[in-house]
Design an enzyme around this catalytic site. Structure first.
Site, PDB file in Angstrom:
ATOM      1  N   GLU A 183      -0.461 -10.219   0.124  1.00 53.06           N
ATOM      2  CA  GLU A 183      -1.228  -8.987   0.049  1.00 53.06           C
ATOM      3  C   GLU A 183      -1.915  -8.648  -1.023  1.00 53.06           C
ATOM      4  O   GLU A 183      -2.937  -7.897  -1.242  1.00 53.06           O
ATOM      5  CB  GLU A 183      -0.041  -7.675   0.459  1.00 53.06           C
ATOM      6  CG  GLU A 183       1.039  -7.404  -0.493  1.00 53.06           C
ATOM      7  CD  GLU A 183       1.932  -6.546  -0.117  1.00 53.06           C
ATOM      8  OE1 GLU A 183       1.643  -5.631   0.943  1.00 53.06           O
ATOM      9  OE2 GLU A 183       2.962  -6.391  -0.403  1.00 53.06           O
ATOM     10  N   LYS A 216      -0.431   2.526   1.818  1.00 58.58           N
ATOM     11  CA  LYS A 216       0.982   2.792   1.354  1.00 58.58           C
ATOM     12  C   LYS A 216       1.896   3.415   2.299  1.00 58.58           C
ATOM     13  O   LYS A 216       3.132   2.798   2.543  1.00 58.58           O
ATOM     14  CB  LYS A 216       0.857   3.713   0.133  1.00 58.58           C
ATOM     15  CG  LYS A 216       2.145   3.917  -0.580  1.00 58.58           C
ATOM     16  CD  LYS A 216       2.519   2.653  -1.213  1.00 58.58           C
ATOM     17  CE  LYS A 216       3.913   2.945  -2.011  1.00 58.58           C
ATOM     18  NZ  LYS A 216       4.530   1.374  -2.300  1.00 58.58           N
ATOM     19  N   TRP A 252      -8.034   5.687   6.570  1.00 60.45           N
ATOM     20  CA  TRP A 252      -7.877   4.267   6.937  1.00 60.45           C
ATOM     21  C   TRP A 252      -8.218   4.164   8.429  1.00 60.45           C
ATOM     22  O   TRP A 252      -7.380   4.482   9.190  1.00 60.45           O
ATOM     23  CB  TRP A 252      -6.243   3.918   6.673  1.00 60.45           C
ATOM     24  CG  TRP A 252      -5.987   2.867   6.579  1.00 60.45           C
ATOM     25  CD1 TRP A 252      -5.866   1.772   5.528  1.00 60.45           C
ATOM     26  CD2 TRP A 252      -5.136   1.880   7.663  1.00 60.45           C
ATOM     27  NE1 TRP A 252      -5.358   0.331   6.029  1.00 60.45           N
ATOM     28  CE2 TRP A 252      -5.099   0.590   7.278  1.00 60.45           C
ATOM     29  CE3 TRP A 252      -4.935   2.562   8.762  1.00 60.45           C
ATOM     30  CZ2 TRP A 252      -4.470  -0.309   8.310  1.00 60.45           C
ATOM     31  CZ3 TRP A 252      -4.282   1.374   9.945  1.00 60.45           C
ATOM     32  CH2 TRP A 252      -3.972   0.003   9.393  1.00 60.45           C
ATOM     33  N   CYS A 297      -4.156   7.459   5.746  1.00 62.26           N
ATOM     34  CA  CYS A 297      -5.070   8.727   5.597  1.00 62.26           C
ATOM     35  C   CYS A 297      -4.301   9.684   4.902  1.00 62.26           C
ATOM     36  O   CYS A 297      -3.123   9.891   4.824  1.00 62.26           O
ATOM     37  CB  CYS A 297      -5.564   9.191   6.951  1.00 62.26           C
ATOM     38  SG  CYS A 297      -5.966   8.046   8.098  1.00 62.26           S
ATOM     39  N   ARG A 304      -2.400   5.650  -1.179  1.00 59.57           N
ATOM     40  CA  ARG A 304      -2.019   5.442   0.161  1.00 59.57           C
ATOM     41  C   ARG A 304      -2.930   4.429   0.993  1.00 59.57           C
ATOM     42  O   ARG A 304      -2.680   3.956   1.866  1.00 59.57           O
ATOM     43  CB  ARG A 304      -2.065   6.737   0.936  1.00 59.57           C
ATOM     44  CG  ARG A 304      -1.374   7.787   0.266  1.00 59.57           C
ATOM     45  CD  ARG A 304      -1.568   9.167   1.154  1.00 59.57           C
ATOM     46  NE  ARG A 304      -1.268   9.474   2.213  1.00 59.57           N
ATOM     47  CZ  ARG A 304      -0.463  10.178   2.695  1.00 59.57           C
ATOM     48  NH1 ARG A 304       0.344  10.781   2.117  1.00 59.57           N
ATOM     49  NH2 ARG A 304      -0.060  10.405   3.829  1.00 59.57           N
ATOM     50  N   GLU A 362       9.824 -12.138   1.113  1.00 57.62           N
ATOM     51  CA  GLU A 362       9.255 -10.966   0.430  1.00 57.62           C
ATOM     52  C   GLU A 362       8.217 -11.564  -0.467  1.00 57.62           C
ATOM     53  O   GLU A 362       7.357 -11.057  -0.954  1.00 57.62           O
ATOM     54  CB  GLU A 362      10.249 -10.200  -0.400  1.00 57.62           C
ATOM     55  CG  GLU A 362       9.944  -9.292  -1.297  1.00 57.62           C
ATOM     56  CD  GLU A 362       9.209  -8.323  -1.094  1.00 57.62           C
ATOM     57  OE1 GLU A 362       8.848  -8.142   0.183  1.00 57.62           O
ATOM     58  OE2 GLU A 362       8.651  -7.267  -1.861  1.00 57.62           O
ATOM     59  N   ASN A 421      -4.776  13.047  10.452  1.00 57.96           N
ATOM     60  CA  ASN A 421      -4.269  11.676  10.062  1.00 57.96           C
ATOM     61  C   ASN A 421      -3.224  11.270  11.274  1.00 57.96           C
ATOM     62  O   ASN A 421      -2.884  12.302  11.971  1.00 57.96           O
ATOM     63  CB  ASN A 421      -2.986  11.872   8.880  1.00 57.96           C
ATOM     64  CG  ASN A 421      -3.633  11.954   7.431  1.00 57.96           C
ATOM     65  OD1 ASN A 421      -4.920  11.999   7.455  1.00 57.96           O
ATOM     66  ND2 ASN A 421      -2.675  12.342   6.675  1.00 57.96           N
ATOM     67  N   GLY A 422      -3.334  10.009  11.596  1.00 56.76           N
ATOM     68  CA  GLY A 422      -2.525   9.652  12.944  1.00 56.76           C
ATOM     69  C   GLY A 422      -3.444   9.315  14.106  1.00 56.76           C
ATOM     70  O   GLY A 422      -4.383   8.663  13.739  1.00 56.76           O
ATOM     71  N   LYS A 469       4.467 -10.476  -0.747  1.00 51.85           N
ATOM     72  CA  LYS A 469       3.630  -9.984  -2.088  1.00 51.85           C
ATOM     73  C   LYS A 469       2.353 -10.861  -2.197  1.00 51.85           C
ATOM     74  O   LYS A 469       1.498 -10.134  -2.364  1.00 51.85           O
ATOM     75  CB  LYS A 469       4.727 -10.129  -3.048  1.00 51.85           C
ATOM     76  CG  LYS A 469       5.901  -8.924  -3.201  1.00 51.85           C
ATOM     77  CD  LYS A 469       5.013  -7.763  -3.627  1.00 51.85           C
ATOM     78  CE  LYS A 469       5.757  -6.525  -3.312  1.00 51.85           C
ATOM     79  NZ  LYS A 469       5.992  -6.299  -1.622  1.00 51.85           N
ATOM     80  N   HIS A 473      12.139 -28.597   9.956  1.00 51.94           N
ATOM     81  CA  HIS A 473      11.927 -28.344  11.533  1.00 51.94           C
ATOM     82  C   HIS A 473      10.569 -27.957  11.587  1.00 51.94           C
ATOM     83  O   HIS A 473      10.284 -27.392  12.723  1.00 51.94           O
ATOM     84  CB  HIS A 473      12.989 -27.297  11.927  1.00 51.94           C
ATOM     85  CG  HIS A 473      14.397 -27.565  11.720  1.00 51.94           C
ATOM     86  ND1 HIS A 473      15.021 -28.736  12.598  1.00 51.94           N
ATOM     87  CD2 HIS A 473      15.250 -27.531  10.895  1.00 51.94           C
ATOM     88  CE1 HIS A 473      16.095 -28.821  12.183  1.00 51.94           C
ATOM     89  NE2 HIS A 473      16.399 -27.972  10.962  1.00 51.94           N
TER      90      HIS A 473
HETATM   91  C1  F6R Z   1       4.937  -4.327   1.117  1.00 53.10           C
HETATM   92  C2  F6R Z   1       4.842  -2.942   1.519  1.00 53.10           C
HETATM   93  C3  F6R Z   1       4.924  -2.849   2.877  1.00 53.10           C
HETATM   94  C4  F6R Z   1       6.076  -1.647   3.198  1.00 53.10           C
HETATM   95  C5  F6R Z   1       6.208  -1.334   4.765  1.00 53.10           C
HETATM   96  C6  F6R Z   1       7.214  -0.264   4.756  1.00 53.10           C
HETATM   97  O1  F6R Z   1       4.729  -4.420  -0.273  1.00 53.10           O
HETATM   98  O2  F6R Z   1       4.726  -2.222   0.849  1.00 53.10           O
HETATM   99  O3  F6R Z   1       5.477  -4.093   3.712  1.00 53.10           O
HETATM  100  O4  F6R Z   1       7.302  -1.893   2.739  1.00 53.10           O
HETATM  101  O5  F6R Z   1       4.715  -0.897   5.128  1.00 53.10           O
HETATM  102  O6  F6R Z   1       7.083   0.919   4.200  1.00 53.10           O
HETATM  103  P1  F6R Z   1       7.938   1.941   3.980  1.00 53.10           P
HETATM  104  O7  F6R Z   1       9.199   1.312   2.970  1.00 53.10           O
HETATM  105  O8  F6R Z   1       7.578   2.930   3.379  1.00 53.10           O
HETATM  106  O9  F6R Z   1       8.746   2.289   5.388  1.00 53.10           O
END
Ligand code: F6R
Length: 606
Positions: free
Chosen positions: A485, A601, A74, A2, A27, A478, A98-99, A482, A501
């Protein structure tokens, strides 16, 4: 997650509030709204979905008023509907939040028992009602907020607007960040500095438990004990940094920025002339560290996983590694003399921040690798290790990951030297390899077109597997994250040797298997696992260098050639094709790559 913007203004604010929300779009959100105070009444417009829907609502029914609050939501409690969108309001107040208010249920029951009527399923609406009750009982706004704040448990950043008080906004912070901005006869509230970038360059960050009264004359901050306090005025964010340049998406722009930002980051950690690695706090004592506990979420966690290999290999120090949401609640054993290392782009991820505070309470030294230097984590670190990636707007982390790896490699070398495990010539070699990373990343970017051209072969898949060994294993994880998402294709990352396995049962001609295998000590082993896939009809995309492709590329569905690099910097270089593949597959499938559905974000709720 948010976003909040609030303006105590000298002229109409709804357009400026909408502009502030646009800056917070990155975000992640699923509804939005604005409330202003005009003609002695609170009025609001809200819409589910993207900001364009709110803009349409405002165009159809403009919202006058010189003071107001705005929010991108959000969804946590209640779906992303217009009714659940913020601001939540009574006749007396409007609130954006927010929260999560964790005790909202008993508060809501209590308020309903007193005859209050709710119009949303959110936790936030209780705040509007609690403050309203105080106002209706004759309390002044600041007094009403002061009485209500201790009743709220959980995490919050709040901005509150009061009926017939166009000179006033009140903000409060516990767990979620909130920034105050100072203008000419105006004052502002924002969930981060970027939201306020076009409004002011003079901002202050609220500390935990602070609340603030914003007026035309400035802002008065109170701490959690309600004592008036001063918070330092610092420079805000620069408005221009958040455009896409000539790239179609922020994600692609940020992938392309990697050579520059990695070089920028390494400058703070390498002394090129002396061929030494350094830390921003050289006197921080690494020699006595007995154990390192690395904690992070998502992509930052995978950077931490690469670091575990490096710390153990170079510094011979035992390393524990946890995702933050598990670490905090599994009673980890943290012995005195340990270093707890937290990795985060935003520095505000609620699980990582809670884990950091737990580790501090358990007597650990706290090191933080973080991209936002003013974030909560940065401010709570004993050893602050900044990444200099610049603002990352694409929801999927790319350039921040590369910069995290650069810092973590330098930290591994510093730790190794401090523990007497790194000879001067080894240190010189590490500096030389790291210094080669920006150019090697640049070379990797040259394969963008080739990756775009083969992306359609992956874009049609329902499931994709990623395999790697050693530091390529976290890269496989990773890569899968990627792809999931950005393109919404189901993907899994596996340690190449682990595939037989279980996951090998998934292999058929419809499941592309992306094998990350730079030539080097583990190459042959990974290629053996790749042949196991091929023997079962699996279609392999091999990411390797020229030597690796010459040795094992024949018969693959596709090969992606990377420059020949030293194993130390391979994770930084091989991150590029992994990111580009997810990006191009996402674009090919028509996905919203900068703001994937359901994602935020900065994840500021646990
Ligand atoms: C994936 C991504 C998320 C963040 C995760 C941690 O592309 O961006 O998995 O890596 O939410 O966020 P930070 O690094 O801000 O603590």
């Amino acid at each position: 997650m948010c976003g909040i913007v609030g303006i105590v203004g000298c002229g109409a604010v709804s357009e400026r509030l909408l502009d502030g929300l646009k800056r917070l779009e990155y975000r992640g959100y699923d509804s939005a709204g604005i409330a202003t105070d005009h003609d002695g009444m609170i009025d609001r417009r809200r819409a589910s979905g993207k900001l364009v829907n709110l803009a349409t609502a405002l165009a159809a029914d403009p919202l006058p008023g010189d003071t107001g609050i705005a929010h991108t939501r959000w969804a946590t409690h209640g779906g992303p509907t217009t009714n659940n969108a913020h601001p939540h309001a009574t006749a007396e107040v409007a609130v954006v939040h927010n929260g999560i208010i964790e005790n909202f249920k008993p508060l809501r029951d209590e308020l309903i028992a007193r005859g209050r009527q709710f119009t949303s399923e959110t936790d936030t609406e209780v705040v509007a009602h609690l403050i309203s009750e105080q106002i209706e009982a004759g309390r002044e706004p600041a007094e009403a907020v002061r009485v209500v704040l201790p009743r709220l448990h959980g995490a919050f950043a709040l901005a509150i607007l009061f009926r017939a008080r166009p000179d006033l906004l009140i903000g409060a912070r516990l767990g979620s960040p909130l920034v105050i901005g100072y203008g000419d006869g105006e004052s502002y509230l924002g969930s981060d500095a970027l939201a306020l970038a076009p409004l002011t360059q003079r901002i202050s960050y609220l500390d935990e438990g602070d609340w603030v009264v914003c007026t035309h004359d400035g802002a008065q901050v109170f701490d959690r004990a309600n004592n008036p306090v001063e918070r330092a005025v610092v420079a805000g964010a620069v408005a221009e940094v958040i455009d896409k340049g000539n790239h179609p998406h922020f994600m692609l722009k940020e992938i392309y920025e990697q050579p520059i930002v990695v070089a920028q980051t390494l400058r703070s950690y390498l002394q090129r002339m002396e061929e030494r690695v350094t830390l921003p706090i050289p006197e921080f004592d690494l020699a006595t560290i007995k154990r390192v506990t690395i904690v992070a979420c998502g992509t930052s966690f995978y950077a931490g996983m690469v670091a575990k290999y490096w710390f153990e290999q170079f510094a011979r120090v035992p390393v524990d590694l946890d995702v933050a949401s598990e670490f905090r609640y599994r009673a980890p054993i943290l012995e005195a003399g340990g270093l707890a290392l937290f990795i985060s782009q935003s520095g505000e991820t609620a699980d990582t921040l809670a884990a950091l505070r737990h580790a501090r309470a358990e007597g650990q030294k706290i090191a933080v690798v973080v991209n936002v230097p003013t974030s909560s984590m940065a401010r709570e670190a004993d050893l602050l290790l900044p990444t200099h990636a610049g603002p990352e707007i694409g929801v999927a982390s790319t350039k921040a990951f590369a910069c995290q790896l650069a810092v973590l490699a330098a930290l591994a070398a510093n730790l190794a030297r401090a523990r007497g495990k790194l000879a001067p010539d080894e240190e010189r070699a590490i500096v030389r390899h790291l210094a080669e990373a920006p150019a090697a990343i640049n070379q990797a970017l040259a394969y963008d077109d080739a990756i775009r051209d083969m992306a359609h072969t992956v874009a049609v898949a329902r499931d994709v597997l990623y395999l790697g060994r050693g530091t390529d294993y976290p890269l496989a994880l990773e890569g899968a994250l990627k792809l999931k998402e950005i393109s919404y294709i189901h993907a899994e990352g596996y340690a190449a040797g682990e595939m037989k396995h279980g996951p090998i049962a998934l292999i058929d001609e419809h499941v592309p298997v992306i094998v990350i295998a730079p030539s080097g000590p583990l190459f042959d082993k990974t290629v053996s696992n790749m042949q196991e896939v091929r023997a079962r009809g699996g279609k392999v995309v091999l990411i390797s260098d020229a030597a690796g492709i010459a040795a094992a590329g024949e018969g693959c569905l596709a090969t992606i050639e990377m420059p020949q690099v030293h194993p130390l910097i391979a994770p930084l270089v091989y991150a590029v094709p992994v990111q580009l593949l997810a990006y191009h597959v996402g674009v090919a499938r028509g996905a919203d790559v900068d703001q994937p559905r359901n994602l935020a974000k900065s994840v500021t709720v646990e």
